[in-house]
Structure formats: C-alpha cells, structure tokens
Design an enzyme around this catalytic site. Sequence first.
Site, PDB file in Angstrom:
ATOM      1  N   CYS B  86       3.902   3.366  -6.064  1.00  0.00           N
ATOM      2  CA  CYS B  86       4.219   2.350  -5.041  1.00  0.00           C
ATOM      3  C   CYS B  86       2.943   1.644  -4.563  1.00  0.00           C
ATOM      4  CB  CYS B  86       4.995   2.994  -3.913  1.00  0.00           C
ATOM      5  SG  CYS B  86       5.841   1.792  -2.871  1.00  0.00           S
ATOM      6  N   HIS B 203       9.369   6.408  -6.378  1.00  0.00           N
ATOM      7  CA  HIS B 203       8.679   7.559  -5.782  1.00  0.00           C
ATOM      8  C   HIS B 203       9.200   8.880  -6.342  1.00  0.00           C
ATOM      9  CE1 HIS B 203       6.533   5.742  -2.291  1.00  0.00           C
ATOM     10  NE2 HIS B 203       7.434   4.795  -2.401  1.00  0.00           N
ATOM     11  N   GLU B 205       7.993  11.785  -6.017  1.00  0.00           N
ATOM     12  CA  GLU B 205       7.822  12.871  -5.029  1.00  0.00           C
ATOM     13  C   GLU B 205       8.947  12.885  -3.996  1.00  0.00           C
ATOM     14  OE1 GLU B 205       6.381  10.028  -4.914  1.00  0.00           O
ATOM     15  OE2 GLU B 205       6.030   9.398  -2.853  1.00  0.00           O
TER      16      GLU B 205
END
Lengths: 81, 230
Positions: B86, B203, B205
């Site tokens: 990002c 993302h 994560e």
Amino acid sequence: MKVIVNISLKEGVLDPEGQAIKTSLSNLGFENLNDVRTGKQIILNFVNLEENEAVLEAKKMCEDLLVNTVIEKYKINILRN
Amino acid sequence: MRSGVTIFPGSNCDRDIIVALKNITGKAPIKMWHKDTEFPNLDLIVIPGGFSFGDYLRCGALAARSPVIKNIKNHISRGGAVLGICNGFQILIEAGILPGSLIRNKKLLFTCRDTMLEIQDTIISPFLSGLKKEHHLNIPVAHNEGNFFASETLLNELKNDGRIAFKYIKEVNNDTDYNPNGSSNDIAGILSKNGRVLGMMPHPERAINNLHGGTDGLKFLTKSFEQIIG
C-alpha cells in the site's frame, strides 16, 4: 524573492477531481466547459539568490522532489513585488 | 529469516506486519526508523502501509527521500527482497525503485474492502513462485491513491517482462466493480526487474486470521518467506 511553482497533471492523465468539479459546475448551470483540470501551487521564498539562480534552484527542486514527472508538469514564475 | 520493517511518521500498518512476521517466522523483525542508516544485513525488508508524512505533497514522496531509503537501495543491490504494501508500494514508486505511478482512485473514494487477486505468469520471484496460479487470493485493500498509471510502453514492457504480479479479478461474470481503483489493466502489484522487489496495494497482513475474514494473506506471506530463505 518569491518563486511560484504551478504543478498540474499532464494531458492524458486522469484527473478525477477535475471531473468531479466539472460535474458539480454543470449542476450549477455552468455548461460551457469542455474539461476541468486541477493542480497545486508551491510558493518558494528565497533569500540571497539572484532571479536566474532562484529559477535554477526551483527547477532542481521540482525535478528532485516537488514534481512527479511521470504524471505531472510544472511551470516556474517569479513573483515580483 | 532476518527481516526488518521500516517505520515513518504516519506508518500505521507496521504493527500488523510485525505480528505477521513474528507469527510466521518465529522471529521478530527489526524496526527500521526512517532516520536511521545503520542496519544488519537482512533477507527481507517490508515497507508497511499507512500515511507516511501525512501523504503531504504526494503519497510516499517525502518518505522516499528519507535516509532509510539509501539502506533499502543497498539491500536491493545485494539481492535482498523487499515487500512494499500500500503506502509502501507508493514509496517504492516515488523512490524510483519500481516504475509507473499510483494516482487517485478513479471514483475519488477511499476504498476499504476485499479484493480477489489473480496470480500472473511472472519472472522468477520469491513472492510468487510458491503460489499456484489457479488459486486466487482474497486480500483486502484500503487506499485512496492505488490507481496504477503508466504509459502504454511501460504497461507492455511490464507485461512482456513478466513483472505484473497480481491483477484484480471478477468473482462473478457480471461484476463491474471488481477493480477497486481504476488501475490500468487491473494491476494490483508489480515486480522489479530481478523479481525480488514486490509492490502491492492489497494488505496481506490484514488476512492472516479467521477473525479477519480470511487467511489468504497468511498463505501468501508464508509461501513468500519460505522462498526467500529457501
């Protein structure tokens, strides 16, 4: 001495903010628009530099940081009092 | 695996990727403050998401001129792996490490939602080679400037050189909204010429636990880390 840098998107780069403004303007009845493009202005206040030196310095700043030359173009103008 | 996570003022996904790295590899990454320049040799550096320097001037522009970037460039020239997520992707582009540009989302909206990613045929890359192309990844995005923009020449070059890592893909045939930002050719992530630097808007994560709504991010990160140390 002040130097003004005007930064705008190159032709052909999508300017969704400009498009949104255009839509809003036509909602207000402003129909004579082909296109709206946005940009930003940076005012550099130099000390101890001659005009031509300040312009050269500003140009270097544009190339190094201020402008993303992949999508943006810029114009440098001297603001005379 | 020896890893590090860069931290800029305004980074806000650093903790999440640190947790992911620690859980998956069993070893906590080192934290790399943007002003620091001395680090041990690492296998992987992650540039996390967030709003470095408040997105002032352009997203990632100020972070890309931080002292820590020189260390990242040295790490890359040693063949080290880098993952930019990002804002991290935006920083990699602003630093000139990856090409193109990430501009405002087409619909002018900050978009935070799941996206489905199709794995592309790429050059050899530790981030992709452990994954099966037929398995799509469901990983969320959350950004305002994720619309990948590049000249036709560059887009062709990226495609022909196998440097497009992920594309947003339709889950159902009539889905007209599968591309969350208007990105050229539905590009969600690209690789460096040597395949060892990956920039991606989604993302991973944020998809490492069933409580997140899915674990495709865990799968992607686990396979990547296996390849990086393998």
